[in-house]
Design an enzyme around this catalytic site. Structure first.
Site, PDB file in Angstrom:
ATOM      1  N   LEU A  32      -6.476  67.735  16.861  1.00 24.65           N
ATOM      2  CA  LEU A  32      -7.762  67.153  17.265  1.00 24.65           C
ATOM      3  C   LEU A  32      -7.632  65.663  17.576  1.00 24.65           C
ATOM      4  O   LEU A  32      -8.641  64.987  17.804  1.00 24.65           O
ATOM      5  CB  LEU A  32      -8.818  67.367  16.176  1.00 24.65           C
TER       6      LEU A  32
ATOM      7  N   ASP B 248      -4.659  61.601  24.354  1.00 22.18           N
ATOM      8  CA  ASP B 248      -5.455  61.486  23.129  1.00 22.18           C
ATOM      9  C   ASP B 248      -6.014  60.080  22.965  1.00 22.18           C
ATOM     10  O   ASP B 248      -7.201  59.901  22.645  1.00 22.18           O
ATOM     11  CB  ASP B 248      -4.602  61.821  21.896  1.00 22.18           C
TER      12      ASP B 248
ATOM     13  N   PRO C  46      -9.408  66.482  10.572  1.00 18.28           N
ATOM     14  CA  PRO C  46      -8.245  66.985   9.832  1.00 18.28           C
ATOM     15  C   PRO C  46      -6.961  66.442  10.464  1.00 18.28           C
ATOM     16  O   PRO C  46      -6.839  66.386  11.695  1.00 18.28           O
ATOM     17  CB  PRO C  46      -8.339  68.505   9.975  1.00 18.28           C
TER      18      PRO C  46
ATOM     19  N   SER D 223      -6.232  63.183  15.569  1.00 12.96           N
ATOM     20  CA  SER D 223      -6.509  62.299  14.433  1.00 12.96           C
ATOM     21  C   SER D 223      -5.667  61.027  14.499  1.00 12.96           C
ATOM     22  O   SER D 223      -6.166  59.937  14.156  1.00 12.96           O
ATOM     23  CB  SER D 223      -6.267  63.028  13.109  1.00 12.96           C
TER      24      SER D 223
ATOM     25  N   ALA E 152      -7.191  58.672  17.032  1.00 11.91           N
ATOM     26  CA  ALA E 152      -8.462  58.089  16.575  1.00 11.91           C
ATOM     27  C   ALA E 152      -8.222  56.949  15.589  1.00 11.91           C
ATOM     28  O   ALA E 152      -8.857  55.885  15.696  1.00 11.91           O
ATOM     29  CB  ALA E 152      -9.339  59.180  15.954  1.00 11.91           C
TER      30      ALA E 152
END
Lengths: 305, 305
Positions: B92, B138, B87, B94, B97
């Site tokens: 998280l 991250d 999401p 995103s 990533a």
């Protein structure tokens, strides 16, 4: 018939930390237990819990009070009527209030000559008899009223904003919760000890803020205290729910008051939004009571009925 | 067409404290963003957000990645297709990533020769371009995978119990929340600084527990961490709601992951109750995803489609 009343209390800061000698700030609230006494042929205790004689199961506090006061006066028959605005066993000091008010009512009826200090001390003895290891805080604050810094029993200035109490109506065992904190502390001393001293430190900071009437800043500290209580495992879904309901509807602050687990939370509010916050707490499934700080501890309500 | 993927991450410990140099533990999770690239006549970026050319508003990360990679290779036309299980904007990782996976896909397609370390470093540069003051956490965890102790980038053992993520689906601004914590810290340094170091201390304690696979004890510490996050003001009604729903249905632990305010919480569960906890989170109004820790960071998924 003589009627005396004694107030309940909320913790603004420091529950649980006070067990380890840290500072805490307690605030007597205008929710009272009234105890009326008159001489009678037998011992009768009437309350919402029932009508009994000396009964250490149903009316343990009052029964021990009668026995204790028999040391100071020739008490044979007595009728005692208890009416309380304080929800029982919810962390607002209902047992202290009924104990203090009963002692004072008998003290006046039988002219025992106990001072206010004596009443507080005797009430603490009674709480210890019933509960085992009771702290003197509840009985002291109920006797003296006001805002009290524990453990030094220092009277602070009064809090003059509305106070809203939210009751989860969920039972929690203070003994069990205090035990859980002790266990967590012994498992992670380097984590939990700093949390407890941090909570104590907040009362020290809050003292001058209470004198200045700076409720906004007091509120920020209370909100921090709430998280720290949650961190040591005394929060619950129901408590967080009421705490956030109060904050999100504009409360200055909201935190657990008392042992946690269930029981009550307390919010400071502005003059104009206490009703809104009470409604928000009710909508979130709690029972809300709007109250205020009281300067008066135990007091005589009436000499005749 | 070359497809690469990179994972998201959860914080087991230390979000917010890590901003002040404290230790944190991050855990890459098997929720991936897949990026497929193939040479084309023009620049096309396709995702759930739309189909664009170079577009720093709709596809800022990928647009900057293309421009950056043009320094290493003669990239004129390129078609990039993004599919994500993560999401967006929920804490998280995103954006890390998609950035990491895009860099690696272009790196392989154009044979740029970037090492994994280079990919992590370049991805961090891109995040800084887009976000201003992004942390390297991250992008590092998404590139390397595993369980990583920040800021030393030390790889710990893998977590092998199920991980359930609960998304409040409520937007929160990391920048604003980090700013609020800074403000609270400057207002009450003697209260907030010990809380932040306490959070850091938990990661230190947890390191050996991760090695031992002692998830019960890790869980107790995560629950303490949750209260400390709440104390510094990054909790919310929605987050507490999901956290308690998870705990009350038998999760080993449950806490906020990421900046808080909204976004996600994370729960560790037992093998046999991950489904129950996911259901409890859904019943409490959250969106639940059952996942697990992944050893692999960015990886090649396919050389042909």
């Amino acid at each position: 018939m003589i009627t005396c009343s004694a107030p309940g209390k909320v913790y603004l800061f420091g529950e649980h930390a006070v067990v380890y000698g840290e500072n805490a700030i307690c605030c007597a609230v205008e929710l009272r237990t009234k105890v009326s006494v008159e001489k009678s042929n037998e011992i009768i205790i009437e309350s919402a819990l029932g009508c009994t004689g000396l009964d250490h199961k149903i009316h343990p506090y009052v029964s021990y009070v009668i026995e204790k006061m028999q040391q100071f006066a020739d008490i044979k028959g007595i009728r005692i009527i208890i009416k309380s605005e304080l929800p029982i066993g919810s962390g607002l000091g209902s047992s202290a209030a009924v104990t203090v008010a009963s002692i004072q009512a008998l003290n006046l009826l039988f002219d025992c000559g106990l001072s206010q200090e004596d009443v507080a001390k005797t009430a603490h003895e009674i709480e210890r008899m019933v509960q085992g290891n009771a702290s003197p805080t509840d009985t002291y604050v109920s006797t003296m009223g006001g805002v009290v810094m524990i453990p030094l029993k220092k009277k602070l200035d009064l809090i003059d904003c509305p106070i809203v109490v939210g009751n989860t109506n969920k039972f929690s065992s203070t003994k069990e919760l205090v035990g859980n904190v002790a266990k967590l502390k012994s498992e992670f001393p380097c984590i939990v000890e700093p949390i407890l001293s941090n909570i104590g430190q907040m009362s020290v900071l809050a003292e001058s803020l209470v004198a200045q009437g700076d409720y906004e800043t007091i509120g920020k500290l209370m909100n921090i205290n709430q998280g720290l209580l949650d961190s040591i495992g005394v929060g619950s879904a129901e408590l967080s729910n009421l705490v956030y309901a109060a904050r999100n509807s504009g409360a200055i602050s909201a935190k657990i008051t008392g042992a946690g687990g269930g029981g009550c939370m307390v919010a400071l509010t502005r003059e104009d939004n206490a009703e809104d916050i009470a409604k928000a707490i009710e909508n979130a499934g709690g029972e809300a009571i709007i109250t205020k700080n009281t300067e008066e501890g135990v007091r005589l309500e009436s000499l005749h009925g």
